[in-house]
Design a protein around this motif. Structure first.
Motif, PDB file in Angstrom:
ATOM      1  N   VAL A 104       0.861  -1.180   0.000  1.00  0.00           N
ATOM      2  CA  VAL A 104       0.000   0.000   0.000  1.00  0.00           C
ATOM      3  C   VAL A 104       0.895   1.227   0.000  1.00  0.00           C
ATOM      4  CG1 VAL A 104      -1.737   1.323   1.256  1.00  0.00           C
ATOM      5  CG2 VAL A 104      -1.831  -1.180   1.294  1.00  0.00           C
ATOM      6  N   ASN A 105       0.657   2.114  -0.954  1.00  0.00           N
ATOM      7  CA  ASN A 105       1.433   3.353  -1.025  1.00  0.00           C
ATOM      8  C   ASN A 105       0.494   4.539  -1.145  1.00  0.00           C
ATOM      9  OD1 ASN A 105       3.592   1.390  -2.853  1.00  0.00           O
ATOM     10  ND2 ASN A 105       4.267   2.369  -0.987  1.00  0.00           N
ATOM     11  N   PHE A 106       0.923   5.653  -0.599  1.00  0.00           N
ATOM     12  CA  PHE A 106       0.203   6.921  -0.682  1.00  0.00           C
ATOM     13  C   PHE A 106       1.100   7.862  -1.481  1.00  0.00           C
ATOM     14  CE2 PHE A 106      -1.323   4.748   3.017  1.00  0.00           C
ATOM     15  CZ  PHE A 106      -2.651   5.102   3.149  1.00  0.00           C
ATOM     16  N   LEU A 107       0.670   8.256  -2.666  1.00  0.00           N
ATOM     17  CA  LEU A 107       1.505   9.061  -3.547  1.00  0.00           C
ATOM     18  C   LEU A 107       0.743  10.303  -4.014  1.00  0.00           C
ATOM     19  CD1 LEU A 107       3.100   6.152  -5.595  1.00  0.00           C
ATOM     20  CD2 LEU A 107       4.152   7.480  -3.765  1.00  0.00           C
ATOM     21  N   PRO A 108       1.485  11.353  -4.397  1.00  0.00           N
ATOM     22  CA  PRO A 108       0.838  12.619  -4.734  1.00  0.00           C
ATOM     23  C   PRO A 108       0.271  12.726  -6.146  1.00  0.00           C
ATOM     24  CG  PRO A 108       3.209  12.887  -4.745  1.00  0.00           C
ATOM     25  CD  PRO A 108       2.927  11.488  -4.273  1.00  0.00           C
ATOM     26  N   SER A 109       0.676  11.841  -7.067  1.00  0.00           N
ATOM     27  CA  SER A 109       0.230  12.036  -8.446  1.00  0.00           C
ATOM     28  C   SER A 109       0.018  10.702  -9.161  1.00  0.00           C
ATOM     29  CB  SER A 109       1.256  12.859  -9.230  1.00  0.00           C
ATOM     30  OG  SER A 109       2.424  12.089  -9.463  1.00  0.00           O
ATOM     31  N   ARG A 110      -0.774  10.778 -10.203  1.00  0.00           N
ATOM     32  CA  ARG A 110      -1.053   9.612 -11.040  1.00  0.00           C
ATOM     33  C   ARG A 110       0.224   9.093 -11.686  1.00  0.00           C
ATOM     34  NH1 ARG A 110      -3.294   9.556 -16.831  1.00  0.00           N
ATOM     35  NH2 ARG A 110      -4.354   7.564 -16.956  1.00  0.00           N
ATOM     36  N   SER A 111       1.048   9.993 -12.185  1.00  0.00           N
ATOM     37  CA  SER A 111       2.276   9.552 -12.858  1.00  0.00           C
ATOM     38  C   SER A 111       3.203   8.823 -11.887  1.00  0.00           C
ATOM     39  CB  SER A 111       2.992  10.727 -13.526  1.00  0.00           C
ATOM     40  OG  SER A 111       3.392  11.671 -12.561  1.00  0.00           O
ATOM     41  N   GLU A 112       3.296   9.297 -10.647  1.00  0.00           N
ATOM     42  CA  GLU A 112       4.123   8.607  -9.652  1.00  0.00           C
ATOM     43  C   GLU A 112       3.509   7.251  -9.289  1.00  0.00           C
ATOM     44  OE1 GLU A 112       5.944  10.879  -6.384  1.00  0.00           O
ATOM     45  OE2 GLU A 112       5.048  12.632  -7.372  1.00  0.00           O
ATOM     46  N   ALA A 113       2.191   7.193  -9.246  1.00  0.00           N
ATOM     47  CA  ALA A 113       1.515   5.929  -8.943  1.00  0.00           C
ATOM     48  C   ALA A 113       1.808   4.894 -10.021  1.00  0.00           C
ATOM     49  CB  ALA A 113       0.015   6.155  -8.805  1.00  0.00           C
ATOM     50  N   ILE A 114       1.699   5.294 -11.261  1.00  0.00           N
ATOM     51  CA  ILE A 114       1.933   4.369 -12.374  1.00  0.00           C
ATOM     52  C   ILE A 114       3.383   3.876 -12.366  1.00  0.00           C
ATOM     53  CG2 ILE A 114       2.081   4.237 -14.898  1.00  0.00           C
ATOM     54  CD1 ILE A 114      -0.455   6.063 -14.899  1.00  0.00           C
ATOM     55  N   GLN A 115       4.311   4.767 -12.086  1.00  0.00           N
ATOM     56  CA  GLN A 115       5.721   4.379 -12.069  1.00  0.00           C
ATOM     57  C   GLN A 115       6.090   3.540 -10.856  1.00  0.00           C
ATOM     58  OE1 GLN A 115       8.226   7.782 -12.711  1.00  0.00           O
ATOM     59  NE2 GLN A 115       7.072   8.429 -14.496  1.00  0.00           N
ATOM     60  N   ALA A 116       5.255   3.564  -9.822  1.00  0.00           N
ATOM     61  CA  ALA A 116       5.572   2.829  -8.597  1.00  0.00           C
ATOM     62  C   ALA A 116       5.332   1.331  -8.719  1.00  0.00           C
ATOM     63  CB  ALA A 116       4.754   3.381  -7.436  1.00  0.00           C
ATOM     64  N   PHE A 117       4.504   0.915  -9.668  1.00  0.00           N
ATOM     65  CA  PHE A 117       4.264  -0.519  -9.804  1.00  0.00           C
ATOM     66  C   PHE A 117       5.536  -1.189 -10.299  1.00  0.00           C
ATOM     67  CE2 PHE A 117      -0.118   0.780  -9.477  1.00  0.00           C
ATOM     68  CZ  PHE A 117      -0.616  -0.218  -8.650  1.00  0.00           C
ATOM     69  N   PRO A 118       5.812  -2.369  -9.773  1.00  0.00           N
ATOM     70  CA  PRO A 118       7.089  -3.024 -10.089  1.00  0.00           C
ATOM     71  C   PRO A 118       7.212  -3.409 -11.558  1.00  0.00           C
ATOM     72  CG  PRO A 118       5.624  -4.527  -8.947  1.00  0.00           C
ATOM     73  CD  PRO A 118       4.953  -3.175  -8.938  1.00  0.00           C
ATOM     74  N   SER A 119       8.459  -3.467 -12.001  1.00  0.00           N
ATOM     75  CA  SER A 119       8.693  -3.902 -13.377  1.00  0.00           C
ATOM     76  C   SER A 119       8.519  -5.417 -13.463  1.00  0.00           C
ATOM     77  CB  SER A 119      10.089  -3.503 -13.835  1.00  0.00           C
ATOM     78  OG  SER A 119      11.052  -4.157 -13.045  1.00  0.00           O
ATOM     79  N   TYR A 120       8.295  -5.878 -14.633  1.00  0.00           N
ATOM     80  CA  TYR A 120       8.060  -7.295 -14.859  1.00  0.00           C
ATOM     81  C   TYR A 120       9.264  -7.870 -15.591  1.00  0.00           C
ATOM     82  CZ  TYR A 120       5.710 -11.550 -16.391  1.00  0.00           C
ATOM     83  OH  TYR A 120       5.372 -12.860 -16.626  1.00  0.00           O
ATOM     84  N   GLU A 121       9.957  -8.810 -14.982  1.00  0.00           N
ATOM     85  CA  GLU A 121      11.143  -9.462 -15.554  1.00  0.00           C
ATOM     86  C   GLU A 121      12.185  -8.457 -16.013  1.00  0.00           C
ATOM     87  OE1 GLU A 121       8.859 -13.427 -17.227  1.00  0.00           O
ATOM     88  OE2 GLU A 121       9.668 -11.999 -18.641  1.00  0.00           O
ATOM     89  N   GLY A 122      12.313  -7.342 -15.286  1.00  0.00           N
ATOM     90  CA  GLY A 122      13.361  -6.379 -15.565  1.00  0.00           C
ATOM     91  C   GLY A 122      13.183  -5.581 -16.833  1.00  0.00           C
ATOM     92  N   LYS A 123      12.022  -5.664 -17.482  1.00  0.00           N
ATOM     93  CA  LYS A 123      11.807  -4.917 -18.714  1.00  0.00           C
ATOM     94  C   LYS A 123      11.635  -3.441 -18.404  1.00  0.00           C
ATOM     95  CE  LYS A 123       9.861  -8.753 -21.229  1.00  0.00           C
ATOM     96  NZ  LYS A 123       8.755  -9.273 -21.994  1.00  0.00           N
ATOM     97  N   GLU A 124      11.881  -2.611 -19.383  1.00  0.00           N
ATOM     98  CA  GLU A 124      11.738  -1.166 -19.220  1.00  0.00           C
ATOM     99  C   GLU A 124      10.282  -0.793 -19.008  1.00  0.00           C
ATOM    100  OE1 GLU A 124      14.227   1.148 -19.014  1.00  0.00           O
ATOM    101  OE2 GLU A 124      15.463  -0.637 -18.952  1.00  0.00           O
ATOM    102  N   PHE A 125      10.053   0.348 -18.406  1.00  0.00           N
ATOM    103  CA  PHE A 125       8.707   0.873 -18.152  1.00  0.00           C
ATOM    104  C   PHE A 125       7.946   1.020 -19.457  1.00  0.00           C
ATOM    105  CE2 PHE A 125       5.878   4.525 -17.888  1.00  0.00           C
ATOM    106  CZ  PHE A 125       5.085   4.146 -16.825  1.00  0.00           C
ATOM    107  N   GLU A 126       6.723   0.528 -19.462  1.00  0.00           N
ATOM    108  CA  GLU A 126       5.862   0.583 -20.641  1.00  0.00           C
ATOM    109  C   GLU A 126       4.471   0.918 -20.159  1.00  0.00           C
ATOM    110  OE1 GLU A 126       3.856  -2.901 -23.396  1.00  0.00           O
ATOM    111  OE2 GLU A 126       5.702  -3.303 -22.340  1.00  0.00           O
ATOM    112  N   LEU A 127       3.796   1.839 -20.802  1.00  0.00           N
ATOM    113  CA  LEU A 127       2.451   2.223 -20.387  1.00  0.00           C
ATOM    114  C   LEU A 127       1.538   2.268 -21.588  1.00  0.00           C
ATOM    115  CD1 LEU A 127       0.336   3.406 -18.421  1.00  0.00           C
ATOM    116  CD2 LEU A 127       1.278   5.644 -18.945  1.00  0.00           C
ATOM    117  N   ILE A 128       0.430   1.544 -21.501  1.00  0.00           N
ATOM    118  CA  ILE A 128      -0.611   1.592 -22.515  1.00  0.00           C
ATOM    119  C   ILE A 128      -1.892   1.879 -21.751  1.00  0.00           C
ATOM    120  CG2 ILE A 128      -1.840   0.313 -24.295  1.00  0.00           C
ATOM    121  CD1 ILE A 128       0.657  -1.534 -24.426  1.00  0.00           C
ATOM    122  N   THR A 129      -2.646   2.876 -22.156  1.00  0.00           N
ATOM    123  CA  THR A 129      -3.877   3.231 -21.472  1.00  0.00           C
ATOM    124  C   THR A 129      -5.058   2.974 -22.376  1.00  0.00           C
ATOM    125  OG1 THR A 129      -2.722   4.931 -20.208  1.00  0.00           O
ATOM    126  CG2 THR A 129      -5.101   5.093 -20.294  1.00  0.00           C
TER     127      THR A 129
END
Length: 131
Positions: A104-129
């Protein structure tokens, strides 16, 4: 209520979009968690304004009861908001301690929330909305 889906390195994250309070009781927390889990989500983002103000008064025990459900079922939860407005030292300490973990995390912004989720198998950050 609208659910915005974010795919982050193969993790399916639900962001709850609504103008209403949807999280007031432990039962509502469990219902939300269960519904999103069965839809295949790996984590949840919810905004502070969608949670009852009583949640942020630790004396009510609502926060502990709701967050226990998320921890028990291992569903990561990020709450977005401006928590500096809360003057309670115990709440600020609770937020600080929560933010040292990954459940559980408390963060100030949507962008920080999205970046806080762990990476999967060490791959680079990827976002599809999806809307």
């Amino acid at each position: 209520m609208k659910i915005e889906t974010h795919l982050i390195n193969h993790l399916k994250i639900a962001e709850i979009i609504t103008d209403q309070v949807i999280l007031s009781t432990p039962e509502e927390g469990l219902d939300l968690l269960g519904n999103l889990y069965y839809q295949g989500f790996d984590g949840i983002i919810i905004h502070e304004q969608n949670i009852t103000p009583a949640f942020f008064d630790l004396k009510t025990t609502i926060a502990g009861e709701i967050l226990q459900k998320f921890a028990q079922y291992r569903m990561p939860l990020i709450i977005i908001g401006d928590f500096s407005a809360f003057s309670s030292k115990s709440l600020q300490d609770f937020i600080y301690e929560s933010n040292t973990g990954r459940q559980v995390n408390f963060l100030p912004s949507r962008s920080e929330a999205i970046q806080a989720f762990p990476s999967y198998e060490g791959k680079e950050f990827e976002l599809i909305t999806f809307h």
